[in-house]
Design an enzyme around this catalytic site. Structure first.
Site, mmCIF file in Angstrom:
data_model
loop_
_atom_site.group_PDB
_atom_site.id
_atom_site.type_symbol
_atom_site.label_atom_id
_atom_site.label_comp_id
_atom_site.label_asym_id
_atom_site.label_seq_id
_atom_site.Cartn_x
_atom_site.Cartn_y
_atom_site.Cartn_z
ATOM 1 N N ASP A 1 0.827 -1.213 -0.111
ATOM 2 C CA ASP A 1 0.058 0.002 -0.105
ATOM 3 C C ASP A 1 0.977 1.256 -0.110
ATOM 4 O O ASP A 1 1.725 1.177 0.676
ATOM 5 C CB ASP A 1 -0.761 0.079 1.078
ATOM 6 C CG ASP A 1 -2.035 -0.930 1.098
ATOM 7 O OD1 ASP A 1 -2.380 -1.314 -0.138
ATOM 8 O OD2 ASP A 1 -2.438 -1.424 2.272
ATOM 9 N N ASP B 1 -7.134 -1.733 -4.373
ATOM 10 C CA ASP B 1 -8.023 -1.323 -3.440
ATOM 11 C C ASP B 1 -9.134 -0.509 -3.992
ATOM 12 O O ASP B 1 -10.415 -0.605 -3.768
ATOM 13 C CB ASP B 1 -7.619 -0.750 -1.989
ATOM 14 C CG ASP B 1 -6.840 -1.434 -1.299
ATOM 15 O OD1 ASP B 1 -6.685 -2.858 -1.554
ATOM 16 O OD2 ASP B 1 -5.637 -1.045 -0.735
#
Length: 162
Positions: free
Chosen positions: A116, A135
């Site tokens: 991330d 995501d």
């Protein structure tokens, strides 16, 4: 089904290319933070071995493999469900979910965690969480499925509720 596969491939590829560029080429994995347009956009390295918002992080190694398996099973189930779709945007939405889920599963396979790096804050609110394009695709695809997966075919009045 071709539309689903195309969008799944595009979502998967875009996510993985973004990770190669930001995490590896820009060396975010070592630098940790790159301020792009602070505070609106900051690249902040995070390795998520849990699920959304780091829930269940630090769990035993079996959790990693369970999450990979879940991503594969959900993707296959979604592809099967998509055979009933009639609306083009439903296929696009399903493709985004499948591509995002499989991209995050590949991260777990390669790195043991999901990479991330996107962090966005605004208006005096400091967001401590990072996310990735997969995501975004999963969220957008799920939202699209809520809106477009119903075929809107006429229902038998006897089965109507209300």
């Amino acid at each position: 089904m071709g539309r689903l596969a195309l969008w799944a491939f595009l979502a998967f590829a875009l996510d993985q290319v973004s990770k190669v560029v930001v995490v590896h080429w820009l060396n975010l994995k070592t630098i940790g933070v790159i301020e792009v347009l602070p505070p609106l956009l900051t690249f902040r390295m995070g390795w998520n071995d849990g699920i959304n918002f780091g829930l269940f992080s630090g769990m035993p190694e079996i959790t990693r493999w369970l999450l990979i398996a879940i991503a594969i099973v959900v993707s296959a189930a979604l592809a099967l469900w998509a055979r009933k779709f009639t609306r083009p945007l439903a296929f696009v939405s399903a493709g985004l979910v499948v591509g995002g889920a499989l991209a995050n599963a590949l991260d777990r396979l390669l790195y043991g965690a999901v990479a991330d790096f996107l962090n966005m804050s605004c208006c005096g609110i400091s967001n401590p969480f990072a996310f990735n394009l997969a995501d975004v695709f999963i969220f957008a695809g799920a939202f699209g499925l809520v809106l477009f997966a119903d075929d809107k075919s006429p229902r038998d009045p006897a089965t109507r509720v209300g």
